[in-house]
Write an enzyme that holds these catalytic residues in place. Structure first.
Site, mmCIF file in Angstrom:
data_model
loop_
_atom_site.group_PDB
_atom_site.id
_atom_site.type_symbol
_atom_site.label_atom_id
_atom_site.label_comp_id
_atom_site.label_asym_id
_atom_site.label_seq_id
_atom_site.Cartn_x
_atom_site.Cartn_y
_atom_site.Cartn_z
ATOM 1 N N GLU A 194 -9.359 -10.395 -7.648
ATOM 2 C CA GLU A 194 -8.402 -9.181 -7.509
ATOM 3 C C GLU A 194 -7.335 -9.190 -8.633
ATOM 4 O O GLU A 194 -6.909 -8.273 -9.199
ATOM 5 C CB GLU A 194 -7.805 -9.217 -6.206
ATOM 6 C CG GLU A 194 -8.797 -8.949 -5.024
ATOM 7 C CD GLU A 194 -8.329 -9.125 -3.624
ATOM 8 O OE1 GLU A 194 -9.143 -8.517 -2.704
ATOM 9 O OE2 GLU A 194 -7.363 -9.801 -3.224
ATOM 10 N N HIS A 231 -1.670 -5.641 1.574
ATOM 11 C CA HIS A 231 -2.874 -6.230 1.188
ATOM 12 C C HIS A 231 -2.559 -7.884 0.874
ATOM 13 O O HIS A 231 -1.542 -7.768 0.063
ATOM 14 C CB HIS A 231 -3.790 -5.419 0.236
ATOM 15 C CG HIS A 231 -4.835 -6.319 -0.302
ATOM 16 N ND1 HIS A 231 -5.798 -6.551 0.276
ATOM 17 C CD2 HIS A 231 -4.794 -7.183 -1.230
ATOM 18 C CE1 HIS A 231 -6.740 -7.459 -0.393
ATOM 19 N NE2 HIS A 231 -5.946 -7.900 -1.173
ATOM 20 N N TYR A 280 -12.116 -2.762 -2.640
ATOM 21 C CA TYR A 280 -12.382 -2.927 -1.195
ATOM 22 C C TYR A 280 -13.976 -2.898 -1.459
ATOM 23 O O TYR A 280 -14.482 -2.601 -0.092
ATOM 24 C CB TYR A 280 -11.802 -1.774 -0.379
ATOM 25 C CG TYR A 280 -10.507 -2.035 -0.023
ATOM 26 C CD1 TYR A 280 -10.242 -3.385 0.606
ATOM 27 C CD2 TYR A 280 -9.408 -1.145 -0.055
ATOM 28 C CE1 TYR A 280 -8.798 -3.379 1.084
ATOM 29 C CE2 TYR A 280 -8.050 -1.427 0.558
ATOM 30 C CZ TYR A 280 -8.107 -2.657 1.008
ATOM 31 O OH TYR A 280 -6.671 -2.914 1.607
ATOM 32 N N LYS A 326 0.736 -1.056 0.196
ATOM 33 C CA LYS A 326 -0.161 -0.119 -0.057
ATOM 34 C C LYS A 326 0.850 1.172 -0.122
ATOM 35 O O LYS A 326 2.012 0.968 0.261
ATOM 36 C CB LYS A 326 -1.019 -0.028 1.163
ATOM 37 C CG LYS A 326 -1.963 -1.145 1.391
ATOM 38 C CD LYS A 326 -2.727 -1.243 2.463
ATOM 39 C CE LYS A 326 -3.530 -2.509 2.557
ATOM 40 N NZ LYS A 326 -4.513 -2.561 3.933
ATOM 41 N N ASN A 384 -1.550 -0.387 7.578
ATOM 42 C CA ASN A 384 -0.962 -1.795 7.849
ATOM 43 C C ASN A 384 -0.077 -2.219 6.541
ATOM 44 O O ASN A 384 0.088 -3.432 6.271
ATOM 45 C CB ASN A 384 -1.956 -2.628 8.325
ATOM 46 C CG ASN A 384 -2.909 -2.809 7.330
ATOM 47 O OD1 ASN A 384 -3.087 -2.249 6.116
ATOM 48 N ND2 ASN A 384 -4.295 -3.750 7.748
HETATM 49 P P1 GTP Z 1 -6.423 -6.217 3.419
HETATM 50 O O1 GTP Z 1 -5.306 -7.462 3.133
HETATM 51 O O2 GTP Z 1 -6.024 -4.872 3.107
HETATM 52 O O3 GTP Z 1 -7.661 -6.699 2.602
HETATM 53 O O4 GTP Z 1 -6.623 -6.280 4.986
HETATM 54 P P2 GTP Z 1 -7.263 -7.561 5.687
HETATM 55 O O5 GTP Z 1 -8.002 -8.590 4.807
HETATM 56 O O6 GTP Z 1 -6.450 -7.938 6.767
HETATM 57 O O7 GTP Z 1 -8.502 -7.020 6.366
HETATM 58 P P3 GTP Z 1 -9.761 -6.468 5.670
HETATM 59 O O8 GTP Z 1 -10.083 -6.824 4.609
HETATM 60 O O9 GTP Z 1 -10.899 -6.760 6.858
HETATM 61 O O10 GTP Z 1 -9.878 -4.768 5.670
HETATM 62 C C1 GTP Z 1 -9.092 -4.095 4.751
HETATM 63 C C2 GTP Z 1 -8.481 -3.166 5.305
HETATM 64 O O11 GTP Z 1 -9.261 -2.226 5.660
HETATM 65 C C3 GTP Z 1 -7.397 -3.286 6.517
HETATM 66 O O12 GTP Z 1 -6.144 -3.997 5.856
HETATM 67 C C4 GTP Z 1 -7.088 -1.961 7.130
HETATM 68 O O13 GTP Z 1 -6.133 -1.300 6.207
HETATM 69 C C5 GTP Z 1 -8.575 -1.508 6.709
HETATM 70 N N1 GTP Z 1 -9.270 -1.724 8.235
HETATM 71 C C6 GTP Z 1 -9.849 -2.872 8.613
HETATM 72 N N2 GTP Z 1 -10.335 -2.901 9.770
HETATM 73 C C7 GTP Z 1 -10.394 -1.340 10.143
HETATM 74 C C8 GTP Z 1 -10.504 -0.649 11.211
HETATM 75 O O14 GTP Z 1 -11.313 -1.182 12.120
HETATM 76 N N3 GTP Z 1 -10.320 0.601 11.078
HETATM 77 C C9 GTP Z 1 -9.401 1.139 10.307
HETATM 78 N N4 GTP Z 1 -9.248 2.578 9.998
HETATM 79 N N5 GTP Z 1 -9.322 0.451 8.941
HETATM 80 C C10 GTP Z 1 -9.620 -0.843 9.162
HETATM 81 MG MG MG Z 2 -9.046 -8.238 2.993
#
Ligand code: GTP
Ligand code: MG
Length: 151
Positions: free
Chosen positions: A126, A115, A49, A9, A112
């Site tokens: 994707e 992805h 997303y 990212k 973080n």
């Molecule tokens: P990705 O690999 O980025 O898809 O992350 P993930 O699969 O571990 O988590 P998810 O798909 O649920 O969420 C996508 C992204 O949204 C995360 O990587 C975070 O950057 C963001 N995100 C998820 N939960 C939160 C939250 O509670 N607060 C905020 N600010 N961002 C969040």
């Molecule tokens: Mg995810």
């Protein structure tokens, strides 16, 4: 062979973590089959997303993903979808184990750095969203016989 979509990212790119992250996938024994640096539009980030569109952080997340260059990649290997997520670590870096990418290199959930696709269908969708089929490079990696063994 199984393939997954991995993206560094904008925070990971700006922090100079490309080589560190790519090297973890490379050293594990996975094969890089596509890579490019792009700045996604906000609309593109919303597509990526789309599953999270009801979440309160969706708008900020899409603004963030489209805020700078993203390193988009496709990695191939046995079990790479699930184990790639293990290398990445838990979504919230406060909960990611040390030794994982997020555990070692990130602090808060909204930044973080990486992805990874969360399952076979997501990986397929994707990869198709981020890459043209012709951008996926088919080649023999000579290390494979040492990674998987022959026969
Ligand atoms: P990705 O690999 O980025 O898809 O992350 P993930 O699969 O571990 O988590 P998810 O798909 O649920 O969420 C996508 C992204 O949204 C995360 O990587 C975070 O950057 C963001 N995100 C998820 N939960 C939160 C939250 O509670 N607060 C905020 N600010 N961002 C969040
Ligand atoms: Mg995810």
């Amino acid at each position: 062979m199984e393939r997954t979509f991995i993206a560094i990212k904008p925070d990971g790119v700006q922090r100079g973590l490309i080589s560190e992250i790519v090297s973890r996938f490379e050293r594990k024994g996975y094969k890089l089959v596509a890579i490019k640096l792009i700045v996604p539009s906000k609309e593109f980030a919303q597509k990526h997303y789309h599953d999270l569109k009801e979440r309160p952080f969706f708008d900020g997340l899409c603004d963030f993903l489209s805020s700078g260059p993203v390193l988009a990649m496709v990695w191939e290997g046995e079990g790479v979808i699930k184990y790639g997520r293990k290398l990445i670590g838990a979504t919230d870096p406060q909960k990611s184990e040390p030794g994982t990418i997020r555990g070692d290199l990130a602090v808060v959930v909204g930044r973080n750095i990486i992805h990874g696709s969360d399952g076979p269908e997501t990986a397929e969708d994707e990869i198709a969203l981020w890459f043209e089929p012709k951008e996926l490079v088919s080649y023999t990696n000579n290390a494979e016989k040492w990674i998987y063994g022959v026969n």
